[in-house]
Design a protein around this motif. Structure first.
Motif, PDB file in Angstrom:
ATOM      1  N   VAL A 139       8.180  20.334 -10.707  1.00 48.17           N
ATOM      2  CA  VAL A 139       7.673  20.118  -9.357  1.00 48.17           C
ATOM      3  C   VAL A 139       7.713  18.623  -9.094  1.00 48.17           C
ATOM      4  N   ALA A 140       8.618  18.243  -8.236  1.00 43.75           N
ATOM      5  CA  ALA A 140       8.852  16.820  -7.988  1.00 43.75           C
ATOM      6  C   ALA A 140       7.690  16.208  -7.225  1.00 43.75           C
ATOM      7  N   ALA A 141       7.283  15.026  -7.667  1.00 40.56           N
ATOM      8  CA  ALA A 141       6.197  14.335  -6.984  1.00 40.56           C
ATOM      9  C   ALA A 141       6.509  12.857  -6.928  1.00 40.56           C
ATOM     10  N   LEU A 142       6.980  12.389  -5.789  1.00 35.97           N
ATOM     11  CA  LEU A 142       7.175  10.951  -5.584  1.00 35.97           C
ATOM     12  C   LEU A 142       5.824  10.330  -5.317  1.00 35.97           C
ATOM     13  N   GLY A 143       5.528   9.256  -5.987  1.00 35.92           N
ATOM     14  CA  GLY A 143       4.231   8.619  -5.842  1.00 35.92           C
ATOM     15  C   GLY A 143       4.071   7.871  -4.534  1.00 35.92           C
ATOM     16  N   THR A 144       2.942   7.230  -4.416  1.00 37.17           N
ATOM     17  CA  THR A 144       2.608   6.485  -3.208  1.00 37.17           C
ATOM     18  C   THR A 144       3.430   5.205  -3.101  1.00 37.17           C
ATOM     19  N   GLN A 145       3.441   4.660  -1.902  1.00 39.92           N
ATOM     20  CA  GLN A 145       4.073   3.361  -1.687  1.00 39.92           C
ATOM     21  C   GLN A 145       3.401   2.343  -2.607  1.00 39.92           C
ATOM     22  N   PRO A 146       4.175   1.595  -3.392  1.00 39.66           N
ATOM     23  CA  PRO A 146       3.556   0.599  -4.277  1.00 39.66           C
ATOM     24  C   PRO A 146       2.787  -0.455  -3.490  1.00 39.66           C
ATOM     25  N   SER A 147       1.675  -0.866  -4.049  1.00 46.95           N
ATOM     26  CA  SER A 147       0.912  -1.975  -3.479  1.00 46.95           C
ATOM     27  C   SER A 147       0.961  -3.137  -4.454  1.00 46.95           C
ATOM     28  N   ILE A 148       1.056  -4.344  -3.917  1.00 51.16           N
ATOM     29  CA  ILE A 148       1.115  -5.533  -4.757  1.00 51.16           C
ATOM     30  C   ILE A 148      -0.064  -6.432  -4.415  1.00 51.16           C
ATOM     31  N   SER A 149      -0.717  -6.949  -5.445  1.00 52.23           N
ATOM     32  CA  SER A 149      -1.848  -7.847  -5.238  1.00 52.23           C
ATOM     33  C   SER A 149      -1.779  -8.986  -6.244  1.00 52.23           C
ATOM     34  N   MET A 150      -2.533 -10.027  -5.946  1.00 46.58           N
ATOM     35  CA  MET A 150      -2.628 -11.168  -6.852  1.00 46.58           C
ATOM     36  C   MET A 150      -3.857 -10.995  -7.735  1.00 46.58           C
ATOM     37  N   ASP A 151      -3.736 -11.376  -9.002  1.00 47.10           N
ATOM     38  CA  ASP A 151      -4.839 -11.280  -9.943  1.00 47.10           C
ATOM     39  C   ASP A 151      -4.867 -12.566 -10.758  1.00 47.10           C
ATOM     40  N   SER A 152      -5.985 -13.262 -10.704  1.00 44.74           N
ATOM     41  CA  SER A 152      -6.070 -14.527 -11.418  1.00 44.74           C
ATOM     42  C   SER A 152      -7.409 -14.622 -12.124  1.00 44.74           C
ATOM     43  N   THR A 153      -7.381 -14.954 -13.422  1.00 46.98           N
ATOM     44  CA  THR A 153      -8.603 -15.160 -14.180  1.00 46.98           C
ATOM     45  C   THR A 153      -8.614 -16.579 -14.719  1.00 46.98           C
ATOM     46  N   GLN A 154      -9.782 -17.098 -14.955  1.00 43.33           N
ATOM     47  CA  GLN A 154      -9.915 -18.485 -15.375  1.00 43.33           C
ATOM     48  C   GLN A 154      -9.191 -18.708 -16.699  1.00 43.33           C
ATOM     49  N   GLY A 155      -8.368 -19.746 -16.735  1.00 42.86           N
ATOM     50  CA  GLY A 155      -7.646 -20.081 -17.946  1.00 42.86           C
ATOM     51  C   GLY A 155      -6.371 -19.305 -18.158  1.00 42.86           C
ATOM     52  N   GLY A 368      19.983  -0.805   6.408  1.00 47.27           N
ATOM     53  CA  GLY A 368      19.729  -0.764   7.847  1.00 47.27           C
ATOM     54  C   GLY A 368      18.558   0.124   8.201  1.00 47.27           C
ATOM     55  N   HIS A 369      17.490   0.051   7.376  1.00 45.76           N
ATOM     56  CA  HIS A 369      16.296   0.858   7.597  1.00 45.76           C
ATOM     57  C   HIS A 369      15.089  -0.054   7.796  1.00 45.76           C
ATOM     58  N   LEU A 370      14.213   0.331   8.720  1.00 47.02           N
ATOM     59  CA  LEU A 370      12.951  -0.371   8.936  1.00 47.02           C
ATOM     60  C   LEU A 370      11.847   0.672   8.997  1.00 47.02           C
ATOM     61  N   SER A 371      10.883   0.584   8.055  1.00 47.03           N
ATOM     62  CA  SER A 371       9.824   1.587   7.949  1.00 47.03           C
ATOM     63  C   SER A 371       8.463   0.955   8.175  1.00 47.03           C
ATOM     64  N   PHE A 372       7.551   1.771   8.709  1.00 48.45           N
ATOM     65  CA  PHE A 372       6.185   1.339   8.980  1.00 48.45           C
ATOM     66  C   PHE A 372       5.221   2.247   8.229  1.00 48.45           C
ATOM     67  N   TYR A 373       4.162   1.641   7.675  1.00 42.05           N
ATOM     68  CA  TYR A 373       3.205   2.373   6.867  1.00 42.05           C
ATOM     69  C   TYR A 373       1.775   2.024   7.252  1.00 42.05           C
ATOM     70  N   ASN A 374       0.894   3.001   7.106  1.00 38.26           N
ATOM     71  CA  ASN A 374      -0.532   2.754   7.165  1.00 38.26           C
ATOM     72  C   ASN A 374      -0.948   2.288   5.778  1.00 38.26           C
ATOM     73  N   VAL A 375      -1.312   1.020   5.651  1.00 38.48           N
ATOM     74  CA  VAL A 375      -1.579   0.435   4.338  1.00 38.48           C
ATOM     75  C   VAL A 375      -2.778   1.087   3.669  1.00 38.48           C
ATOM     76  N   GLU A 376      -3.827   1.365   4.440  1.00 39.92           N
ATOM     77  CA  GLU A 376      -5.065   1.875   3.847  1.00 39.92           C
ATOM     78  C   GLU A 376      -4.913   3.303   3.344  1.00 39.92           C
ATOM     79  N   THR A 377      -4.197   4.150   4.075  1.00 45.13           N
ATOM     80  CA  THR A 377      -4.006   5.532   3.634  1.00 45.13           C
ATOM     81  C   THR A 377      -2.704   5.712   2.862  1.00 45.13           C
ATOM     82  N   ARG A 378      -1.889   4.632   2.814  1.00 46.38           N
ATOM     83  CA  ARG A 378      -0.596   4.648   2.126  1.00 46.38           C
ATOM     84  C   ARG A 378       0.289   5.784   2.644  1.00 46.38           C
ATOM     85  N   SER A 379       0.267   5.969   3.955  1.00 47.70           N
ATOM     86  CA  SER A 379       1.061   7.031   4.567  1.00 47.70           C
ATOM     87  C   SER A 379       2.163   6.442   5.434  1.00 47.70           C
TER      88      SER A 379
END
Length: 419
Positions: A139-155, A368-379
């Protein structure tokens, strides 16, 4: 059924099951040596037959998974024994009409669910001999649109973290730098599995400075091109270009916020919009895949997308693909009803329930594709396809508003306050 850009799923099988059981008499049962691959909601046929062909009308035909005594489907005494069926399959299975007469034991399985994945055994018993074959269901299941964030810890060095969930099985994660070089070997990826067997993937890569541009590609390994999910996110730190802004637009000093204000005295250069309250980003693209986000807040009059470098900017014009504009828009009217639209010609209405607070825009230049997404619901909201522009022509992120409420162009790091 087509996969969603944004919504869609994928799996892979690395080994093939034996299709035929040990033969003890003059006939045998043959399953499938290739997995049956489907998306959730599909109807599928699980292949199985008797060889050489002979009638199974008077046989017991049993389909089961882990437990023999809890059949997926049972045919006995020339009729389906639905009362003895696994409750998870009620109303979803059937043997093919008249197929038993020619030894075809194939099972129709309707409304595939993620829980249906696994190995199915097909058994035929004539009273003196029984034989089994097996077929695997994926049963094929493509995951959600990837989200990218910054993560920084001291040192520690700053890290880019790419996350996606809802995959089955584990997807492939590829990192590339700003020049397109594969730097996956420098990343670290972890995978977690939920109660339904779906995988969540988290991958990070260390970067030297926030201005570095990386892309994260999360895709299925399954060998079916239509199901390859190339959700390729480039971290492009966009800024609004004041030289293109309509005189009524107020831009913050860092070029991340825009709203309508009073008419300003500005130089009327050829790049500036003078009728519509529009502005472009300083950055334009002639290749690659790119992603950016806008925080809409309470703004109720906006349009976003991309425009060709050669598109008209002066005077009144239509923001349509024919004019070199590919945009999604929302307008809140007093006399007119609210409208959520893709600015095609004619306009394409979009279900208002999809209206986002944060809008993600994803450009694939080569496709030649342009897509729009709802970031919060990842839809996924809408995709323009077959965009027409000259080879190597620059495409610019495009912004329009007629509201005094700030639109915020989000960058990977924290967004600065407006001036």
């Amino acid at each position: 059924m087509k996969m969603r850009l944004l919504g869609g799923t994928c799996l892979i099988v690395l080994s093939l099951l034996p299709a035929v059981s040990t033969q003890r008499g003059g006939w045998r049962v043959v399953g499938s040596d290739h997995p049956v691959i489907a998306e959730a909601g599909d109807d599928v046929i699980l292949p199985c037959h008797i060889s050489p062909r002979l009638s199974a009308v008077d046989m017991e035909v049993r389909w089961f998974r882990e437990r023999f005594d809890t059949p997926v489907h049972l045919y006995l005494n020339q009729r389906d024994q639905l009362s003895r069926q696994d409750s998870d399959y009620w109303g979803r299975t059937a043997l093919l009409p008249e197929a038993l007469q020619r030894g075809d034991l194939s099972l129709r399985l309707r409304y595939i669910r993620p829980s249906d994945r696994g190995v199915y055994t097909c058994l035929a018993d004539d009273g003196s001999q029984y034989e089994e074959g097996q077929t695997e269901v994926i049963v094929a299941a493509l995951g959600t649109q990837p989200s990218i964030s910054m993560d920084s810890t001291q040192g520690e060095k700053t890290r880019l973290v790419c996350r996606s969930e809802g995959w089955s099985p584990e997807p492939e994660v590829i990192w590339r730098d700003r020049d397109g070089n594969d730097v996956t070997s420098l990343s670290n990826t972890t995978v977690q599995r939920d109660s339904q067997g779906l995988r969540s993937v988290s991958s990070y890569i260390k970067i030297k400075q926030q201005s570095n541009v990386f892309s994260c590609l999360v895709r299925s390994k399954i060998p079916k091109p239509d199901w390859e999910s190339k959700l390729h996110i480039s971290i492009d730190s966009l800024t609004l270009d004041p030289d293109t802004a309509h005189p009524m637009l107020i831009l913050s000093a860092e070029g991340k916020r825009v709203r309508v204000g009073r008419l300003q005295a500005v130089h009327d250069n050829p790049e500036r919009f003078d009728y519509w309250c529009c502005v472009l980003s300083r950055e334009g693209f002639t290749s690659g895949r790119h992603y950016w986000q806008m925080n809409l807040g309470g703004n109720e009059f906006w349009r976003f997308g991309v425009s060709r470098e050669s598109a008209r900017r002066k005077g009144e014009f239509s923001m349509s693909p024919q004019q070199g504009y590919w945009t999604l828009g929302w307008r809140s009217g007093d006399e007119d009803k609210d409208a959520f639209i893709a600015l095609t010609a004619p306009e394409t209405p979009i279900t208002q329930s999809l209206k986002p607070q944060k809008l993600g825009v994803y450009l694939d230049y080569e496709e030649g594709h342009l897509s729009f997404y709802n970031v919060e619901t990842r839809s996924h909201i809408y995709t323009f396809t077959d965009m027409e522009f000259n080879p190597n022509e620059k495409l610019y992120p495009f912004f329009y508003t007629y509201s005094k409420t700030d639109l915020v162009l989000e960058s990977p790091g924290p967004v600065s306050s407006a001036d």
